[in-house]
Motif scaffolding. Structure first.
Motif, PDB file in Angstrom:
ATOM      1  N   VAL A  35       0.858  -1.189   0.000  1.00 22.96           N
ATOM      2  CA  VAL A  35       0.000   0.000   0.000  1.00 22.96           C
ATOM      3  C   VAL A  35       0.890   1.233   0.000  1.00 22.96           C
ATOM      4  N   ILE A  36       0.685   2.085  -0.984  1.00 18.17           N
ATOM      5  CA  ILE A  36       1.448   3.329  -1.051  1.00 18.17           C
ATOM      6  C   ILE A  36       0.480   4.504  -1.045  1.00 18.17           C
ATOM      7  N   GLY A  37       1.018   5.683  -0.812  1.00 18.58           N
ATOM      8  CA  GLY A  37       0.176   6.871  -0.831  1.00 18.58           C
ATOM      9  C   GLY A  37       0.732   7.937   0.074  1.00 18.58           C
ATOM     10  N   PRO A  38       0.291   9.177  -0.129  1.00 19.14           N
ATOM     11  CA  PRO A  38       0.824  10.290   0.648  1.00 19.14           C
ATOM     12  C   PRO A  38       0.485  10.196   2.130  1.00 19.14           C
ATOM     13  N   SER A  39       1.216  10.936   2.907  1.00 19.62           N
ATOM     14  CA  SER A  39       0.969  11.030   4.338  1.00 19.62           C
ATOM     15  C   SER A  39      -0.452  11.528   4.590  1.00 19.62           C
ATOM     16  N   GLY A  42      -4.663   7.640   4.934  1.00 18.21           N
ATOM     17  CA  GLY A  42      -5.470   6.618   5.587  1.00 18.21           C
ATOM     18  C   GLY A  42      -4.843   5.231   5.603  1.00 18.21           C
ATOM     19  N   LYS A  43      -3.580   5.137   5.215  1.00 18.67           N
ATOM     20  CA  LYS A  43      -2.926   3.825   5.128  1.00 18.67           C
ATOM     21  C   LYS A  43      -2.855   3.156   6.498  1.00 18.67           C
ATOM     22  N   SER A  44      -2.374   3.889   7.490  1.00 15.91           N
ATOM     23  CA  SER A  44      -2.263   3.300   8.834  1.00 15.91           C
ATOM     24  C   SER A  44      -3.640   2.987   9.404  1.00 15.91           C
ATOM     25  N   THR A  45      -4.568   3.889   9.209  1.00 14.73           N
ATOM     26  CA  THR A  45      -5.919   3.663   9.730  1.00 14.73           C
ATOM     27  C   THR A  45      -6.504   2.386   9.134  1.00 14.73           C
ATOM     28  N   PHE A  46      -6.299   2.184   7.846  1.00 15.71           N
ATOM     29  CA  PHE A  46      -6.822   0.982   7.215  1.00 15.71           C
ATOM     30  C   PHE A  46      -6.169  -0.273   7.801  1.00 15.71           C
ATOM     31  N   LYS A 159      -1.937 -15.609  10.582  1.00 16.12           N
ATOM     32  CA  LYS A 159      -2.357 -15.964   9.224  1.00 16.12           C
ATOM     33  C   LYS A 159      -1.973 -14.868   8.243  1.00 16.12           C
ATOM     34  N   VAL A 160      -1.858 -13.673   8.778  1.00 20.25           N
ATOM     35  CA  VAL A 160      -1.564 -12.496   7.958  1.00 20.25           C
ATOM     36  C   VAL A 160      -0.583 -11.625   8.728  1.00 20.25           C
ATOM     37  N   MET A 161       0.322 -10.983   8.022  1.00 20.47           N
ATOM     38  CA  MET A 161       1.214 -10.001   8.663  1.00 20.47           C
ATOM     39  C   MET A 161       0.984  -8.638   8.030  1.00 20.47           C
ATOM     40  N   LEU A 162       0.775  -7.650   8.897  1.00 23.64           N
ATOM     41  CA  LEU A 162       0.615  -6.271   8.456  1.00 23.64           C
ATOM     42  C   LEU A 162       1.877  -5.505   8.843  1.00 23.64           C
ATOM     43  N   PHE A 163       2.410  -4.755   7.917  1.00 22.92           N
ATOM     44  CA  PHE A 163       3.614  -3.962   8.184  1.00 22.92           C
ATOM     45  C   PHE A 163       3.298  -2.502   7.899  1.00 22.92           C
ATOM     46  N   ASP A 164       3.445  -1.638   8.901  1.00 25.67           N
ATOM     47  CA  ASP A 164       3.173  -0.212   8.701  1.00 25.67           C
ATOM     48  C   ASP A 164       4.480   0.575   8.690  1.00 25.67           C
ATOM     49  N   THR A 191       0.995 -14.351   3.875  1.00 22.00           N
ATOM     50  CA  THR A 191       0.092 -13.322   3.372  1.00 22.00           C
ATOM     51  C   THR A 191       0.481 -12.003   4.041  1.00 22.00           C
ATOM     52  N   MET A 192       0.734 -10.985   3.242  1.00 25.20           N
ATOM     53  CA  MET A 192       1.269  -9.741   3.800  1.00 25.20           C
ATOM     54  C   MET A 192       0.602  -8.513   3.188  1.00 25.20           C
ATOM     55  N   VAL A 193       0.339  -7.531   4.060  1.00 19.47           N
ATOM     56  CA  VAL A 193      -0.060  -6.201   3.588  1.00 19.47           C
ATOM     57  C   VAL A 193       0.987  -5.239   4.138  1.00 19.47           C
ATOM     58  N   VAL A 194       1.656  -4.537   3.242  1.00 19.47           N
ATOM     59  CA  VAL A 194       2.821  -3.749   3.620  1.00 19.47           C
ATOM     60  C   VAL A 194       2.647  -2.298   3.172  1.00 19.47           C
ATOM     61  N   VAL A 195       2.617  -1.388   4.145  1.00 18.24           N
ATOM     62  CA  VAL A 195       2.674   0.036   3.814  1.00 18.24           C
ATOM     63  C   VAL A 195       4.139   0.423   3.798  1.00 18.24           C
ATOM     64  N   THR A 196       4.603   0.931   2.683  1.00 14.28           N
ATOM     65  CA  THR A 196       6.021   1.296   2.598  1.00 14.28           C
ATOM     66  C   THR A 196       6.250   2.327   1.515  1.00 14.28           C
ATOM     67  N   HIS A 197       7.345   3.065   1.663  1.00 14.22           N
ATOM     68  CA  HIS A 197       7.794   3.953   0.593  1.00 14.22           C
ATOM     69  C   HIS A 197       8.983   3.342  -0.136  1.00 14.22           C
ATOM     70  N   GLU A 198       9.314   2.093   0.198  1.00 11.09           N
ATOM     71  CA  GLU A 198      10.439   1.424  -0.458  1.00 11.09           C
ATOM     72  C   GLU A 198       9.976   0.849  -1.788  1.00 11.09           C
ATOM     73  N   MET A 199      10.149   1.630  -2.845  1.00 11.76           N
ATOM     74  CA  MET A 199       9.599   1.235  -4.135  1.00 11.76           C
ATOM     75  C   MET A 199      10.349   0.064  -4.760  1.00 11.76           C
ATOM     76  N   GLY A 200      11.629  -0.110  -4.391  1.00 11.83           N
ATOM     77  CA  GLY A 200      12.373  -1.271  -4.875  1.00 11.83           C
ATOM     78  C   GLY A 200      11.746  -2.554  -4.348  1.00 11.83           C
ATOM     79  N   PHE A 201      11.376  -2.528  -3.074  1.00 16.39           N
ATOM     80  CA  PHE A 201      10.708  -3.674  -2.452  1.00 16.39           C
ATOM     81  C   PHE A 201       9.360  -3.921  -3.124  1.00 16.39           C
ATOM     82  N   ALA A 202       8.604  -2.850  -3.325  1.00 16.72           N
ATOM     83  CA  ALA A 202       7.287  -2.988  -3.960  1.00 16.72           C
ATOM     84  C   ALA A 202       7.418  -3.636  -5.335  1.00 16.72           C
TER      85      ALA A 202
END
Ligand code: ADP
Ligand code: MG
Length: 243
Positions: A35-39, A42-46, A159-164, A191-202
């Protein structure tokens, strides 16, 4: 594995804010969604709604078959199955590294100390930090602390890992060691949902990238789609600012 359907979240202080607007996202077992997007989008809230650190105001959220917004749903069970790693590592400062990884296994998963320690050491090995099992968090670098925090989450068999934004608070030279651990987890099928600005990783690890802005998912696609031909003007602007 995750089905979020038309999730809405409001905050009322300091002013009324519609922080999530009909956010829907399905994540299949074994999928990695970045998940990417500006500060403030709502990324963390989600993410926090997905393990009920925030209670969504409307919509539905299922983890496997469990409706986590059902008031009867056991919140501790949800948190054990949906692991979360934050920007700030949040280790318990008064406990050794091993104890950090052991404690919830005993209290939440009801494992014996012997089993919890065995699993704890195995996970510390997995994140490359077994030799530090006896030290306290403040004796570790940020990258090492974050790897312990990942091991602590994994100890619940989520079952799922969330990374903020797990690497946002790290010195640049420590980002790679944490991304390596996450990359390995993804390869093993977590299964992972990752909020990050690391575009290489994405680009390398994501099966799907989601772009959020002002509380909405504006665009979803493969990494190739995002990095070669994003459809939305807001996405193009955001990517031009961070790439
Ligand atoms: P992001 O993680 O994308 O930077 P957040 O989910 O943290 O965005 O925040 C989305 C919006 O909700 C922001 O405007 C933020 O100020 C607001 N917000 C987040 N948490 C709270 C809260 N507990 N109380 C009030 N407003 C909040
Ligand atoms: Mg955030």
């Amino acid at each position: 594995m995750i089905r979020a359907i038309n999730v809405n979240k409001f905050f009322y202080t300091p002013d009324e804010l519609h922080a999530l607007k009909d956010v829907s996202l399905h994540v299949a077992a074994g999928e990695v969604v970045v998940v990417i997007g500006p500060s403030g989008s709502g990324k963390s809230t989600f993410l926090r709604c997905l393990n009920r650190l925030e209670y969504a105001d409307s919509g539905e959220i299922f983890v496997e078959d469990q409706n986590i917004l059902d008031p009867a749903c056991d919140i501790n069970k949800v948190r054990a199955e949906v692991g979360m790693v934050f920007q700030s590592f949040n280790l318990f400062p008064h406990m050794s590294v091993l104890e950090n990884v052991v404690m919830a296994q005993m209290t939440v998963r009801k494992r014996s100390r012997k089993d919890a320690e065995a699993k704890g050491m195995e996970l510390l090995r997995k994140v490359g930090i077994a030799e530090k099992h006896g030290v306290y968090p403040d004796q570790l670098s940020g990258g090492q602390q974050q790897r312990v925090a990942i091991a602590r989450s994994l100890a619940m068999d989520p079952k799922v890992m969330l990374f903020d934004e797990p690497t946002s608070a790290l010195d640049p030279e420590m980002v790679g060691e944490v991304l390596d651990v996450m990359r390995n987890l993804a390869r093993e099928g977590m299964t992972m949902v990752v909020v990050t600005h690391e575009m290489g990783f994405a680009r390398e690890v994501a099966d799907r990238v989601v772009f959020m802005d002002v509380g909405q998912i504006l665009e979803t696609g493969t990494p190739e789609h995002f990095f070669t031909a994003p459809g939305h003007e807001r996405t193009k602007l955001f990517l031009s600012q961070i790439l």
